[in-house]
Write an enzyme that holds these catalytic residues in place. Sequence first.
Site, PDB file in Angstrom:
ATOM      1  N   SER A  36       0.868  -1.172   0.000  1.00  0.00           N
ATOM      2  CA  SER A  36       0.000   0.000   0.000  1.00  0.00           C
ATOM      3  C   SER A  36       0.907   1.224   0.000  1.00  0.00           C
ATOM      4  O   SER A  36       1.852   1.305   0.787  1.00  0.00           O
ATOM      5  CB  SER A  36      -0.895   0.015   1.240  1.00  0.00           C
ATOM      6  OG  SER A  36      -1.668   1.203   1.279  1.00  0.00           O
ATOM      7  N   PHE A 102     -10.098   5.335 -14.401  1.00  0.00           N
ATOM      8  CA  PHE A 102      -8.682   4.962 -14.440  1.00  0.00           C
ATOM      9  C   PHE A 102      -8.035   5.491 -13.171  1.00  0.00           C
ATOM     10  O   PHE A 102      -8.110   6.687 -12.879  1.00  0.00           O
ATOM     11  CB  PHE A 102      -8.022   5.583 -15.680  1.00  0.00           C
ATOM     12  CG  PHE A 102      -6.525   5.400 -15.757  1.00  0.00           C
ATOM     13  CD1 PHE A 102      -5.977   4.141 -15.918  1.00  0.00           C
ATOM     14  CD2 PHE A 102      -5.672   6.496 -15.705  1.00  0.00           C
ATOM     15  CE1 PHE A 102      -4.601   3.966 -16.016  1.00  0.00           C
ATOM     16  CE2 PHE A 102      -4.299   6.335 -15.800  1.00  0.00           C
ATOM     17  CZ  PHE A 102      -3.762   5.068 -15.959  1.00  0.00           C
ATOM     18  N   PHE A 116      -7.872  -0.151 -14.012  1.00  0.00           N
ATOM     19  CA  PHE A 116      -8.906   0.436 -14.864  1.00  0.00           C
ATOM     20  C   PHE A 116     -10.211  -0.306 -14.649  1.00  0.00           C
ATOM     21  O   PHE A 116     -10.275  -1.524 -14.815  1.00  0.00           O
ATOM     22  CB  PHE A 116      -8.490   0.353 -16.335  1.00  0.00           C
ATOM     23  CG  PHE A 116      -9.399   1.115 -17.260  1.00  0.00           C
ATOM     24  CD1 PHE A 116      -9.212   2.463 -17.477  1.00  0.00           C
ATOM     25  CD2 PHE A 116     -10.451   0.488 -17.899  1.00  0.00           C
ATOM     26  CE1 PHE A 116     -10.050   3.178 -18.318  1.00  0.00           C
ATOM     27  CE2 PHE A 116     -11.293   1.176 -18.744  1.00  0.00           C
ATOM     28  CZ  PHE A 116     -11.093   2.537 -18.952  1.00  0.00           C
ATOM     29  N   ASN A 195       4.049   1.523 -28.039  1.00  0.00           N
ATOM     30  CA  ASN A 195       5.307   2.016 -27.501  1.00  0.00           C
ATOM     31  C   ASN A 195       6.333   0.887 -27.599  1.00  0.00           C
ATOM     32  O   ASN A 195       6.027  -0.205 -28.095  1.00  0.00           O
ATOM     33  CB  ASN A 195       5.147   2.548 -26.069  1.00  0.00           C
ATOM     34  CG  ASN A 195       4.703   1.484 -25.078  1.00  0.00           C
ATOM     35  OD1 ASN A 195       4.988   0.295 -25.238  1.00  0.00           O
ATOM     36  ND2 ASN A 195       3.997   1.906 -24.040  1.00  0.00           N
ATOM     37  N   LEU A 224       9.323   5.684 -28.439  1.00  0.00           N
ATOM     38  CA  LEU A 224      10.476   5.200 -27.688  1.00  0.00           C
ATOM     39  C   LEU A 224      10.736   6.031 -26.438  1.00  0.00           C
ATOM     40  O   LEU A 224      11.866   6.100 -25.956  1.00  0.00           O
ATOM     41  CB  LEU A 224      11.725   5.227 -28.589  1.00  0.00           C
ATOM     42  CG  LEU A 224      11.595   4.556 -29.958  1.00  0.00           C
ATOM     43  CD1 LEU A 224      12.827   4.829 -30.809  1.00  0.00           C
ATOM     44  CD2 LEU A 224      11.374   3.058 -29.798  1.00  0.00           C
ATOM     45  N   GLY A 225       9.709   6.663 -25.903  1.00  0.00           N
ATOM     46  CA  GLY A 225       9.879   7.503 -24.728  1.00  0.00           C
ATOM     47  C   GLY A 225      10.807   8.665 -25.036  1.00  0.00           C
ATOM     48  O   GLY A 225      10.661   9.363 -26.044  1.00  0.00           O
ATOM     49  N   GLY A 255       1.317   9.170 -24.760  1.00  0.00           N
ATOM     50  CA  GLY A 255       1.162   8.404 -25.993  1.00  0.00           C
ATOM     51  C   GLY A 255      -0.087   8.782 -26.766  1.00  0.00           C
ATOM     52  O   GLY A 255      -0.071   8.860 -28.003  1.00  0.00           O
ATOM     53  N   ASP A 256      -1.172   9.022 -26.061  1.00  0.00           N
ATOM     54  CA  ASP A 256      -2.408   9.455 -26.715  1.00  0.00           C
ATOM     55  C   ASP A 256      -2.188  10.780 -27.444  1.00  0.00           C
ATOM     56  O   ASP A 256      -2.664  10.983 -28.560  1.00  0.00           O
ATOM     57  CB  ASP A 256      -3.529   9.632 -25.679  1.00  0.00           C
ATOM     58  CG  ASP A 256      -3.874   8.355 -24.955  1.00  0.00           C
ATOM     59  OD1 ASP A 256      -3.596   7.263 -25.487  1.00  0.00           O
ATOM     60  OD2 ASP A 256      -4.438   8.451 -23.838  1.00  0.00           O
TER      61      ASP A 256
END
Length: 323
Positions: A36, A102, A116, A195, A224-225, A255-256
Amino acid sequence: MRIAVTGSIATDHLMRFPGKFAEQLVADQLKHISLSFLVDDLVVRRGGVGGNIAYAMGVLGGTPLLVGAVGADFAEYRAWLESNGVDCSAVAVSDTAHTARFVCTTDEDMAQIASFYPGAMSEARDISLAAVAEQAGTLDLVLIGANDPAAMARHTDECRELGIPFAADPSQQLARLSGDEARALVTGAKYLFTNEYEWSLLLQKTGLTEAEVAAQVGVRVTTLGAGGVEIVESGQRVHVGVVPEKGKVDPTGVGDAFRAGFLLGRSAGLGHERAAQLGSLVAVYVLETVGTQEWRFDRDDALARLGDAYGLAAADEIAATLA
């Protein structure tokens, strides 16, 4: 170019852990894991793959058609999207379920642990793209983003049956798809977005080689970040670097954002390299902001940052496509 964006529509509950997840993991006790994390803060934002991509396209001056399923609690979110240029006429409203949720915690290394809850998203499988196209008119491209798996399969099959070009973007759902299911989602795609990790996972799950995937899709786009993005078409590879960030705040939705900028750029006639540069700009705006739809677009700032990152010729070419 009329783009339909299918995918999850959700609210994001975003938290920050002031430490590193990796330091809390005991290698020989992972099967007994029970952790936690006491987090520093909580923000609730609008999100979901479909919502994020459609919002970004709308902000950049596009008129995307959002396709997905939501709950009766969607009214405020709908008004927000519509005020930013998104057509929500194809969004189905559930009589029984709430809009998806989310829940994500990010640590100091930008690593994330998330869950999610699908809620009304499960009803997206009941949406017919044929009916959507009949109501909305010609669809030039359908982005099939992470969504209810049955909806993703149905929309992919419908695109093939109707002859509508589609972009496969399985992203987070790759973890629960079988190899056969994943293979079915990418076969015949005009674009395949992943990705770097998802690309490796896709190859592992499907058992396909890179060459076999290339034979089944038009263009592979792999982010690729911090390393930028690789675009592969007909054996030709193009690498595009990132737009330098002013600060890393939250990677959720980056990414979106890239996908939105890339596809909007392509719809406006940009080549793959320029479209990826626009996508990288939108991605860095999201990286610098808490929340996936809290960033704002300033044309002068955008062109200055594009010029600094890619040169004035690139900025001028992209400028012609921006609102």
